[in-house]
Design an enzyme around this catalytic site. Structure first.
Site, mmCIF file in Angstrom:
data_model
loop_
_atom_site.group_PDB
_atom_site.id
_atom_site.type_symbol
_atom_site.label_atom_id
_atom_site.label_comp_id
_atom_site.label_asym_id
_atom_site.label_seq_id
_atom_site.Cartn_x
_atom_site.Cartn_y
_atom_site.Cartn_z
ATOM 1 N N ASP A 136 -48.214 15.242 41.713
ATOM 2 C CA ASP A 136 -46.866 14.890 42.156
ATOM 3 C C ASP A 136 -46.871 14.535 43.652
ATOM 4 O OD1 ASP A 136 -43.710 15.343 41.719
ATOM 5 O OD2 ASP A 136 -44.298 16.334 43.591
ATOM 6 N N VAL A 191 -31.640 15.587 36.928
ATOM 7 C CA VAL A 191 -31.131 14.643 37.929
ATOM 8 C C VAL A 191 -29.940 13.856 37.378
ATOM 9 C CG1 VAL A 191 -31.739 12.756 39.490
ATOM 10 C CG2 VAL A 191 -33.459 14.475 38.900
ATOM 11 N N LYS A 206 -46.090 10.849 45.733
ATOM 12 C CA LYS A 206 -45.143 10.713 46.838
ATOM 13 C C LYS A 206 -45.846 10.209 48.098
ATOM 14 C CE LYS A 206 -42.252 14.420 45.015
ATOM 15 N NZ LYS A 206 -42.098 15.888 45.039
ATOM 16 N N LYS A 221 -41.176 8.991 40.817
ATOM 17 C CA LYS A 221 -42.277 8.776 41.775
ATOM 18 C C LYS A 221 -43.543 8.280 41.096
ATOM 19 C CE LYS A 221 -41.494 13.118 40.976
ATOM 20 N NZ LYS A 221 -40.777 14.293 41.269
ATOM 21 N N VAL A 278 -39.006 10.402 46.482
ATOM 22 C CA VAL A 278 -39.779 11.188 47.451
ATOM 23 C C VAL A 278 -38.853 12.187 48.147
ATOM 24 C CG1 VAL A 278 -41.246 11.144 49.501
ATOM 25 C CG2 VAL A 278 -41.347 9.248 47.877
ATOM 26 N N GLY A 322 -36.678 14.409 47.163
ATOM 27 C CA GLY A 322 -35.332 14.647 46.630
ATOM 28 C C GLY A 322 -34.203 14.165 47.517
ATOM 29 N N GLU A 325 -34.922 5.957 46.472
ATOM 30 C CA GLU A 325 -34.911 7.027 47.488
ATOM 31 C C GLU A 325 -35.216 8.403 46.896
ATOM 32 O OE1 GLU A 325 -34.150 6.790 51.106
ATOM 33 O OE2 GLU A 325 -35.242 8.644 50.689
ATOM 34 N N GLY A 357 -36.863 27.905 37.123
ATOM 35 C CA GLY A 357 -36.675 26.463 36.924
ATOM 36 C C GLY A 357 -37.289 25.608 38.023
ATOM 37 N N GLU A 368 -42.263 23.394 35.944
ATOM 38 C CA GLU A 368 -42.104 23.020 34.536
ATOM 39 C C GLU A 368 -43.006 23.886 33.658
ATOM 40 O OE1 GLU A 368 -42.464 18.809 34.051
ATOM 41 O OE2 GLU A 368 -41.300 18.479 35.870
HETATM 42 P P1 NAP Z 1 -35.524 15.879 32.682
HETATM 43 O O1 NAP Z 1 -34.659 17.039 33.027
HETATM 44 O O2 NAP Z 1 -36.699 16.092 31.810
HETATM 45 O O3 NAP Z 1 -34.572 14.781 31.987
HETATM 46 C C1 NAP Z 1 -35.058 13.631 31.375
HETATM 47 C C2 NAP Z 1 -33.918 12.967 30.624
HETATM 48 O O4 NAP Z 1 -34.381 11.726 30.122
HETATM 49 C C3 NAP Z 1 -33.392 13.771 29.429
HETATM 50 O O5 NAP Z 1 -31.992 13.659 29.379
HETATM 51 C C4 NAP Z 1 -34.031 13.092 28.208
HETATM 52 O O6 NAP Z 1 -33.218 13.118 27.069
HETATM 53 C C5 NAP Z 1 -34.158 11.659 28.707
HETATM 54 N N1 NAP Z 1 -35.314 10.959 28.145
HETATM 55 C C6 NAP Z 1 -36.624 11.177 28.418
HETATM 56 N N2 NAP Z 1 -37.403 10.307 27.747
HETATM 57 C C7 NAP Z 1 -36.556 9.524 27.020
HETATM 58 C C8 NAP Z 1 -36.748 8.446 26.125
HETATM 59 N N3 NAP Z 1 -37.968 7.982 25.820
HETATM 60 N N4 NAP Z 1 -35.655 7.877 25.581
HETATM 61 C C9 NAP Z 1 -34.416 8.340 25.861
HETATM 62 N N5 NAP Z 1 -34.161 9.346 26.718
HETATM 63 C C10 NAP Z 1 -35.225 9.942 27.283
HETATM 64 O O7 NAP Z 1 -36.051 15.149 34.004
HETATM 65 P P2 NAP Z 1 -35.473 15.259 35.492
HETATM 66 O O8 NAP Z 1 -35.958 16.514 36.109
HETATM 67 O O9 NAP Z 1 -34.019 14.968 35.486
HETATM 68 O O10 NAP Z 1 -36.276 14.081 36.215
HETATM 69 C C11 NAP Z 1 -35.917 12.734 36.013
HETATM 70 C C12 NAP Z 1 -36.699 11.859 36.990
HETATM 71 O O11 NAP Z 1 -36.366 12.216 38.329
HETATM 72 C C13 NAP Z 1 -38.215 11.996 36.885
HETATM 73 O O12 NAP Z 1 -38.826 10.763 37.154
HETATM 74 C C14 NAP Z 1 -38.542 12.975 37.987
HETATM 75 O O13 NAP Z 1 -39.868 12.828 38.486
HETATM 76 C C15 NAP Z 1 -37.542 12.555 39.041
HETATM 77 N N6 NAP Z 1 -37.210 13.596 40.002
HETATM 78 C C16 NAP Z 1 -36.814 14.808 39.559
HETATM 79 C C17 NAP Z 1 -36.473 15.775 40.481
HETATM 80 C C18 NAP Z 1 -35.991 17.128 40.020
HETATM 81 O O14 NAP Z 1 -35.650 17.961 40.878
HETATM 82 N N7 NAP Z 1 -35.894 17.418 38.739
HETATM 83 C C19 NAP Z 1 -36.565 15.508 41.857
HETATM 84 C C20 NAP Z 1 -36.971 14.238 42.269
HETATM 85 C C21 NAP Z 1 -37.285 13.288 41.321
HETATM 86 P P3 NAP Z 1 -32.830 14.496 26.311
HETATM 87 O O15 NAP Z 1 -32.004 15.269 27.301
HETATM 88 O O16 NAP Z 1 -32.045 14.119 25.116
HETATM 89 O O17 NAP Z 1 -34.127 15.164 26.003
#
Ligand code: NAP
Length: 431
Positions: free
Chosen positions: A201, A14, A205, A105, A132, A134, A129, A187, A190
């Site tokens: 999840d 994100v 939401k 969420k 929930v 996306g 926003e 992808g 997870e």
């Molecule tokens: P992600 O790909 O796992 O990315 C997490 C990022 O946060 C990485 O850059 C990681 O650093 C960094 N990070 C995690 N823990 C950390 C810490 N303790 N200190 C410093 N940096 C830290 O996750 P994502 O998919 O982008 O999701 C992010 C959020 O959006 C989550 O809450 C998820 O539920 C929500 N969300 C995601 C989606 C989706 O489609 N992916 C949709 C809706 C909502 P590194 O890169 O260095 O490891």
């Protein structure tokens, strides 16, 4: 031109989407926000990781203090995920009078009220926003456009991973394990898919949607939850034969002074619009007492769709849109509702079991169902008996209290002629 400095906490899926949107849509964003936005710091775990995008190395940090102690940063955008340490960072940001945007969420469902109350007290804005569905603007839809309605019902496909798996099982005949593996390779799922597959999840939401729609603060543990891992190719095939498809639905229904809250695989009629929501798409059906039925449809996850919701929240803050009241999660004493216990849910049920091929078996089963006030709407026997004299049978019931079907299953298990209760799936009627 007003220049605003923001920091991202996280540059994963994100975070990268948000970065790309600010880079590619600069003119639109300036025109709509009236500000020039500069992402001055990005917190990550590993500043040396290859991220496949161009980000100046000097803005990456692994030290949160560099962000929280920088008074020139006005907005923090939390995109790390998880409750710990995200909650602590957000709490400290709010206390430093920084506005907050998050897509987390889990955090909002578990600790949102506490954080939002603090934000209100400190006079900062807090939007979520992206948490929930996306890219679908569902929270602002509820908070802005449906405020004149009493919301009566929400039914949604709000987890893209499970929808992808169920679509592959349904349209391509894959089994659960193969579909999950493909979702992981693409992808959509997870490495540890538990949160999606076991519906945690979707529960987070639904808790957020319920709080906004019905004005009560919901404890996630009060939401009935069932995952999709028990769904087999048999169930998918049987559903088709009965004129249904299987989707993971999140359901919130007003029932007098109570709310029926549940997330579980559900059979829905093939001619219902939700049955055509396929792959990783999401859709949410809302019934308002003035507007009637509304359906929101779109990409419920992904880098750019979720980034779109997050970037829009940032722009809302820049427009200082106080009318949004930091999207409330308000607990209104007048609206207190009880959460209906599982036994009092009402639904139709699909019951798949294996039984011994002996005379009188159906009579014994219908006696038990009848004794528990469960009446049968359809019945089929699947194929011939196997080498062990076992046959597969399937029932669909009329509307029934869940307590009655649970009691029936307990009684059926005691019958000598019943080999195994294979699955129980709710069948949604939609009126
Ligand atoms: P992600 O790909 O796992 O990315 C997490 C990022 O946060 C990485 O850059 C990681 O650093 C960094 N990070 C995690 N823990 C950390 C810490 N303790 N200190 C410093 N940096 C830290 O996750 P994502 O998919 O982008 O999701 C992010 C959020 O959006 C989550 O809450 C998820 O539920 C929500 N969300 C995601 C989606 C989706 O489609 N992916 C949709 C809706 C909502 P590194 O890169 O260095 O490891």
């Amino acid at each position: 031109m007003n220049k605003v400095k923001i920091a991202l906490l996280g540059l994963g899926n994100v975070g990268k989407g948000v970065w790309e949107i600010f880079k590619n849509n600069t003119e639109e964003i300036i025109r709509r926000s009236g500000c020039e936005i500069e992402i001055t710091k990005i917190l990550v775990n590993d500043i040396n990781k290859d991220r496949g995008i161009e980000v100046p190395n000097e803005i990456l940090t692994d030290n949160i203090e560099e962000i929280l102690n920088d008074n020139s940063i006005q907005i923090i955008v939390e995109l790390m995920g998880g409750v710990d340490p995200a909650a602590d960072y957000i709490l400290r940001a709010i206390k430093s009078k920084k506005h907050v945007v998050t897509a987390n969420k889990q955090l909002i469902a578990i600790q949102g009220k506490e954080l939002l109350d603090l934000a209100r007290k400190e006079g900062v804005l807090f939007y979520y926003e992206g948490s929930v569905a996306g890219g679908i603007p569902i929270l602002k839809g509820i908070e802005e456009s449906l405020t004149a309605n009493k919301i009566e019902e929400i039914v949604g496909i709000i987890n893209g991973t499970t929808n992808y798996i169920l679509t592959k099982m349904s349209l391509e005949g894959m089994d659960f394990e193969t579909a999950l593996k493909e979702a992981q390779e693409k992808g959509y799922a997870e490495a540890d898919p538990t949160s999606d597959i076991e519906s945690y999840d979707a529960v987070y939401k639904l808790a957020i949607l319920t709080s906004l729609s019905f004005g009560i603060n919901v404890n996630v543990n009060d939401i009935y939850r069932e995952g999709i891992s028990k769904i087999s190719s048999h169930d998918i095939q049987n559903a088709k034969e009965f004129g249904y498809t299987i989707k993971l639905l999140a359901i919130a229904k007003e029932r007098g002074n109570s709310l029926e809250l549940r997330v579980h695989p559900t059979m829905i009629p093939l001619n219902h619009p939700l049955s055509n929501v396929n792959d990783s798409f999401n859709a949410i059906l809302i019934k308002g007492n003035a507007v009637g039925d509304l359906m929101f449809y779109g990409r419920g996850a992904g880098s750019l769709p979720t980034g779109s919701a997050v970037a829009s929240d940032i722009i809302s803050i820049l427009r200082n849109d106080m009318t949004l009241r930091s999207i409330s999660l308000v607990e209104n004493a007048d609206l207190q509702k009880t959460i209906l216990p599982r036994e009092e849910f009402t639904s139709r049920y699909y019951l798949r079991l294996t039984v011994k091929d002996v005379s009188g078996v159906l009579g014994q089963i219908s006696t038990i169902l009848g004794k528990n006030d469960v009446s049968i709407s359809s019945f089929i026997q699947k194929g011939e008996k196997d080498a062990n004299n076992i046959v597969r049978i399937v029932f669909i019931t009329h509307d029934t209290l869940e307590g009655n079907i649970m009691k029936s299953i307990e009684d059926l298990k005691k019958l000598e002629v019943v080999d195994e209760i294979k699955n129980l799936i709710r069948v949604e009627k939609f009126i």
